[in-house]
Design a protein around this motif. Structure first.
Motif, PDB file in Angstrom:
ATOM      1  N   MET A   1      48.853  32.070  31.478  1.00 22.03           N
ATOM      2  CA  MET A   1      47.553  32.227  32.126  1.00 22.03           C
ATOM      3  C   MET A   1      47.730  33.023  33.416  1.00 22.03           C
ATOM      4  SD  MET A   1      44.912  29.211  33.094  1.00 22.03           S
ATOM      5  CE  MET A   1      43.242  29.573  33.614  1.00 22.03           C
ATOM      6  N   GLY A   2      46.810  33.896  33.721  1.00 28.78           N
ATOM      7  CA  GLY A   2      46.922  34.722  34.904  1.00 28.78           C
ATOM      8  C   GLY A   2      46.673  33.931  36.162  1.00 28.78           C
ATOM      9  N   THR A   3      46.637  34.646  37.284  1.00 27.99           N
ATOM     10  CA  THR A   3      46.476  33.968  38.557  1.00 27.99           C
ATOM     11  C   THR A   3      45.025  33.747  38.919  1.00 27.99           C
ATOM     12  OG1 THR A   3      46.602  36.086  39.684  1.00 27.99           O
ATOM     13  CG2 THR A   3      48.643  34.828  39.434  1.00 27.99           C
ATOM     14  N   SER A   4      44.091  34.108  38.042  1.00 36.31           N
ATOM     15  CA  SER A   4      42.685  33.832  38.318  1.00 36.31           C
ATOM     16  C   SER A   4      41.923  33.668  37.023  1.00 36.31           C
ATOM     17  CB  SER A   4      42.068  34.966  39.138  1.00 36.31           C
ATOM     18  OG  SER A   4      42.056  36.164  38.398  1.00 36.31           O
ATOM     19  N   VAL A   5      40.826  32.936  37.114  1.00 37.41           N
ATOM     20  CA  VAL A   5      39.942  32.732  35.967  1.00 37.41           C
ATOM     21  C   VAL A   5      38.600  33.312  36.351  1.00 37.41           C
ATOM     22  CG1 VAL A   5      38.809  31.057  34.503  1.00 37.41           C
ATOM     23  CG2 VAL A   5      41.139  30.648  35.258  1.00 37.41           C
ATOM     24  N   GLY A   7      34.763  33.725  36.284  1.00 39.63           N
ATOM     25  CA  GLY A   7      33.613  32.946  35.882  1.00 39.63           C
ATOM     26  C   GLY A   7      32.486  33.823  35.407  1.00 39.63           C
ATOM     27  N   ALA A   8      31.477  33.196  34.824  1.00 38.02           N
ATOM     28  CA  ALA A   8      30.371  33.937  34.238  1.00 38.02           C
ATOM     29  C   ALA A   8      29.597  34.720  35.275  1.00 38.02           C
ATOM     30  CB  ALA A   8      29.431  32.965  33.520  1.00 38.02           C
ATOM     31  N   ASN A   9      29.552  34.244  36.525  1.00 36.07           N
ATOM     32  CA  ASN A   9      28.780  34.945  37.545  1.00 36.07           C
ATOM     33  C   ASN A   9      29.633  35.899  38.369  1.00 36.07           C
ATOM     34  OD1 ASN A   9      30.305  33.222  39.018  1.00 36.07           O
ATOM     35  ND2 ASN A   9      28.642  32.346  40.206  1.00 36.07           N
ATOM     36  N   GLY A  10      30.855  36.142  37.926  1.00 36.18           N
ATOM     37  CA  GLY A  10      31.722  37.085  38.615  1.00 36.18           C
ATOM     38  C   GLY A  10      32.587  36.466  39.691  1.00 36.18           C
ATOM     39  N   GLU A  11      32.390  35.179  40.000  1.00 41.57           N
ATOM     40  CA  GLU A  11      33.220  34.539  41.000  1.00 41.57           C
ATOM     41  C   GLU A  11      34.610  34.292  40.417  1.00 41.57           C
ATOM     42  OE1 GLU A  11      32.497  33.896  43.988  1.00 41.57           O
ATOM     43  OE2 GLU A  11      30.329  34.193  44.054  1.00 41.57           O
ATOM     44  N   VAL A  12      35.619  34.297  41.299  1.00 45.92           N
ATOM     45  CA  VAL A  12      36.990  34.062  40.865  1.00 45.92           C
ATOM     46  C   VAL A  12      37.448  32.706  41.358  1.00 45.92           C
ATOM     47  CG1 VAL A  12      39.357  34.868  40.989  1.00 45.92           C
ATOM     48  CG2 VAL A  12      37.510  36.517  40.838  1.00 45.92           C
ATOM     49  N   MET A  13      37.913  31.882  40.456  1.00 44.22           N
ATOM     50  CA  MET A  13      38.333  30.532  40.795  1.00 44.22           C
ATOM     51  C   MET A  13      39.849  30.464  40.926  1.00 44.22           C
ATOM     52  SD  MET A  13      36.015  28.309  38.224  1.00 44.22           S
ATOM     53  CE  MET A  13      37.318  28.455  37.040  1.00 44.22           C
ATOM     54  N   THR A  14      40.298  29.518  41.719  1.00 40.42           N
ATOM     55  CA  THR A  14      41.725  29.256  41.814  1.00 40.42           C
ATOM     56  C   THR A  14      42.236  28.801  40.462  1.00 40.42           C
ATOM     57  OG1 THR A  14      41.396  28.523  44.080  1.00 40.42           O
ATOM     58  CG2 THR A  14      43.489  27.956  43.045  1.00 40.42           C
ATOM     59  N   SER A  44      43.558  27.929  26.183  1.00 44.61           N
ATOM     60  CA  SER A  44      42.817  29.053  26.751  1.00 44.61           C
ATOM     61  C   SER A  44      42.833  30.223  25.772  1.00 44.61           C
ATOM     62  CB  SER A  44      43.437  29.496  28.084  1.00 44.61           C
ATOM     63  OG  SER A  44      43.420  28.459  29.022  1.00 44.61           O
ATOM     64  N   ARG A  45      41.777  30.984  25.781  1.00 40.82           N
ATOM     65  CA  ARG A  45      41.741  32.202  24.977  1.00 40.82           C
ATOM     66  C   ARG A  45      40.762  33.186  25.625  1.00 40.82           C
ATOM     67  NH1 ARG A  45      40.994  31.517  19.480  1.00 40.82           N
ATOM     68  NH2 ARG A  45      39.883  33.460  19.219  1.00 40.82           N
ATOM     69  N   VAL A  46      40.952  34.462  25.349  1.00 42.25           N
ATOM     70  CA  VAL A  46      40.080  35.508  25.887  1.00 42.25           C
ATOM     71  C   VAL A  46      38.961  35.770  24.889  1.00 42.25           C
ATOM     72  CG1 VAL A  46      39.914  37.915  26.626  1.00 42.25           C
ATOM     73  CG2 VAL A  46      41.940  36.550  27.219  1.00 42.25           C
ATOM     74  N   ILE A  47      37.739  35.692  25.386  1.00 40.20           N
ATOM     75  CA  ILE A  47      36.564  35.902  24.530  1.00 40.20           C
ATOM     76  C   ILE A  47      35.683  36.981  25.172  1.00 40.20           C
ATOM     77  CG2 ILE A  47      34.487  34.845  23.562  1.00 40.20           C
ATOM     78  CD1 ILE A  47      35.922  32.173  23.570  1.00 40.20           C
ATOM     79  N   GLU A  52      28.889  40.226  29.660  1.00 33.92           N
ATOM     80  CA  GLU A  52      29.777  39.963  30.797  1.00 33.92           C
ATOM     81  C   GLU A  52      31.197  40.447  30.560  1.00 33.92           C
ATOM     82  OE1 GLU A  52      29.472  35.855  31.748  1.00 33.92           O
ATOM     83  OE2 GLU A  52      27.286  35.891  31.918  1.00 33.92           O
ATOM     84  N   GLY A  53      31.520  40.866  29.359  1.00 34.18           N
ATOM     85  CA  GLY A  53      32.858  41.371  29.082  1.00 34.18           C
ATOM     86  C   GLY A  53      33.858  40.280  28.771  1.00 34.18           C
ATOM     87  N   LEU A  54      35.133  40.653  28.823  1.00 30.79           N
ATOM     88  CA  LEU A  54      36.218  39.730  28.484  1.00 30.79           C
ATOM     89  C   LEU A  54      36.414  38.687  29.583  1.00 30.79           C
ATOM     90  CD1 LEU A  54      38.827  42.291  27.081  1.00 30.79           C
ATOM     91  CD2 LEU A  54      37.289  40.819  25.774  1.00 30.79           C
ATOM     92  N   GLN A  55      36.523  37.441  29.147  1.00 26.39           N
ATOM     93  CA  GLN A  55      36.776  36.354  30.088  1.00 26.39           C
ATOM     94  C   GLN A  55      37.761  35.371  29.485  1.00 26.39           C
ATOM     95  OE1 GLN A  55      33.452  34.354  31.845  1.00 26.39           O
ATOM     96  NE2 GLN A  55      32.172  36.194  31.876  1.00 26.39           N
ATOM     97  N   ILE A  56      38.517  34.723  30.376  1.00 25.69           N
ATOM     98  CA  ILE A  56      39.385  33.633  29.941  1.00 25.69           C
ATOM     99  C   ILE A  56      38.521  32.394  29.768  1.00 25.69           C
ATOM    100  CG2 ILE A  56      41.335  32.145  30.534  1.00 25.69           C
ATOM    101  CD1 ILE A  56      42.492  34.443  32.134  1.00 25.69           C
ATOM    102  N   CYS A  57      38.490  31.869  28.582  1.00 28.70           N
ATOM    103  CA  CYS A  57      37.666  30.689  28.286  1.00 28.70           C
ATOM    104  C   CYS A  57      38.563  29.512  27.910  1.00 28.70           C
ATOM    105  CB  CYS A  57      36.688  30.997  27.140  1.00 28.70           C
ATOM    106  SG  CYS A  57      35.581  32.385  27.508  1.00 28.70           S
TER     107      CYS A  57
END
Length: 313
Positions: A1-5, A7-14, A44-47, A52-57
């Motif tokens: 898993m990368g260093t950030s996830v 979110g749907a609204n573009g925010e980056v979570m720890t 986790s998987r990329v969807i 919104e494009g590719l996201q880690i879900c």
């Protein structure tokens, strides 16, 4: 898993691995991690989220685990990063370096020497600025009053004679900020008191789940076992009724930079009066530290040096 996830609204979570690294680095053997980061990685998987494009879900069954991850982040801030002793030492370091600012210089490009506050303007000088600056100040030659004060503060840190903790309170309105409290404190210092506003230090502490007062989990996309390629949002109410109702806690802590008893008592009175004026919660204040010698605590140390046996915050 990368260093950030993302979110749907573009925010980056720890991310979970970042929290785990920090926890392991500082608290291995002292505190236990409450979330299973292996499972977060495993499920986790990329969807490709529509619009919104590719996201880690994350798998839906790991939602509780994610809440545990952000709770671990909160615990790190409460017990370490923003602990009152850590923040007090941070304040003392800032004060010491401000006093030493014009007396400690680092050579930069073309031999130009920069003061501490200007080192960031020259990369050659900045690369020489390391943790060694602490001892650089302690060993600096000179009898200037500001330099001597800087040395005194750093020596007090080493002796754990920290600024004295007065108490803490919580704001009851969003428009109360640090500057507002400073102004209220200035107005409520008793007449003829040895206390002045420059002898008080205010710490504004914000402990969150990583996105201010928002719930970061509601910015994560989840997938189910039956629909692994369909991303969805899981609301807090769908997980448990025992989850947090708020995701941000704000505290104001007050410390006194003077070690005499009169200033300490006046600081408590000032703090209570300022909180009352701003309609804030009644502050929780400490009694005069019992480890102080009663004789010493009544002396006025106008030069800011601590009496023998000064308290740790």
């Amino acid at each position: 898993m990368g260093t950030s996830v993302k979110g749907a609204n573009g925010e980056v979570m720890t991310s979970s691995d970042e929290v785990r690294r920090r926890w392991s680095a500082y608290f291995e053997g002292l505190l236990k991690v409450t979330f299973d980061y292996h499972r977060i990685v495993k499920f986790s998987r990329v969807i490709d989220v529509e619009g919104e494009g590719l996201q880690i879900c994350i798998r839906d069954k790991e939602c509780d685990n994610l809440y545990d991850m952000f709770h671990a982040r909160r615990v790190l801030h409460r017990t370490a990063y923003q602990h009152r002793v850590a923040k007090t030492i941070e304040l003392m370091l800032v004060d010491a370096f401000l006093y030493a600012d014009k007396h400690i210089r680092y050579r930069g490009k073309d031999g130009i020497k920069y003061a501490l506050g200007d080192v960031c303007d020259d990369m050659s000088a900045f690369t020489n600025l390391t943790d060694e600056v602490f001892h650089h100040v302690l060993l600096a030659e000179g009898e200037h009053r500001d330099l001597l004060r800087a040395k005194e503060i750093l020596k007090n840190i080493l002796k754990r004679q920290l600024y004295v903790f007065i108490g803490h309170t919580q704001p009851t309105a969003d428009d109360i900020i640090k500057d507002t409290l400073v102004e209220a404190l200035s107005r409520n210092i008793p007449a003829r008191s040895p206390l002045s506003i420059d002898k008080l230090g205010i710490q504004e502490v914000r402990i969150t789940y990583g996105m201010g007062d928002k719930n970061p989990i509601e910015c994560v996309r989840f997938f189910s076992k039956t629909s692994p390629d369909v991303a969805k949002v899981i609301r807090k109410e769908e997980v448990s009724i025992m989850l947090p109702q708020s995701f941000q806690e704000v505290l104001f802590r007050l410390v006194c930079k003077s070690y005499d008893g009169q200033s300490y008592n006046d600081a408590q009175k000032t703090f209570r009066a300022a909180c009352k004026e701003l309609n804030m919660k009644e502050p929780s204040v400490d009694s005069w530290p019992s480890i102080l010698n009663p004789v010493n605590c009544n002396q006025h140390h106008t030069n800011g040096s601590a009496p023998a046996g000064s308290p740790a915050v």
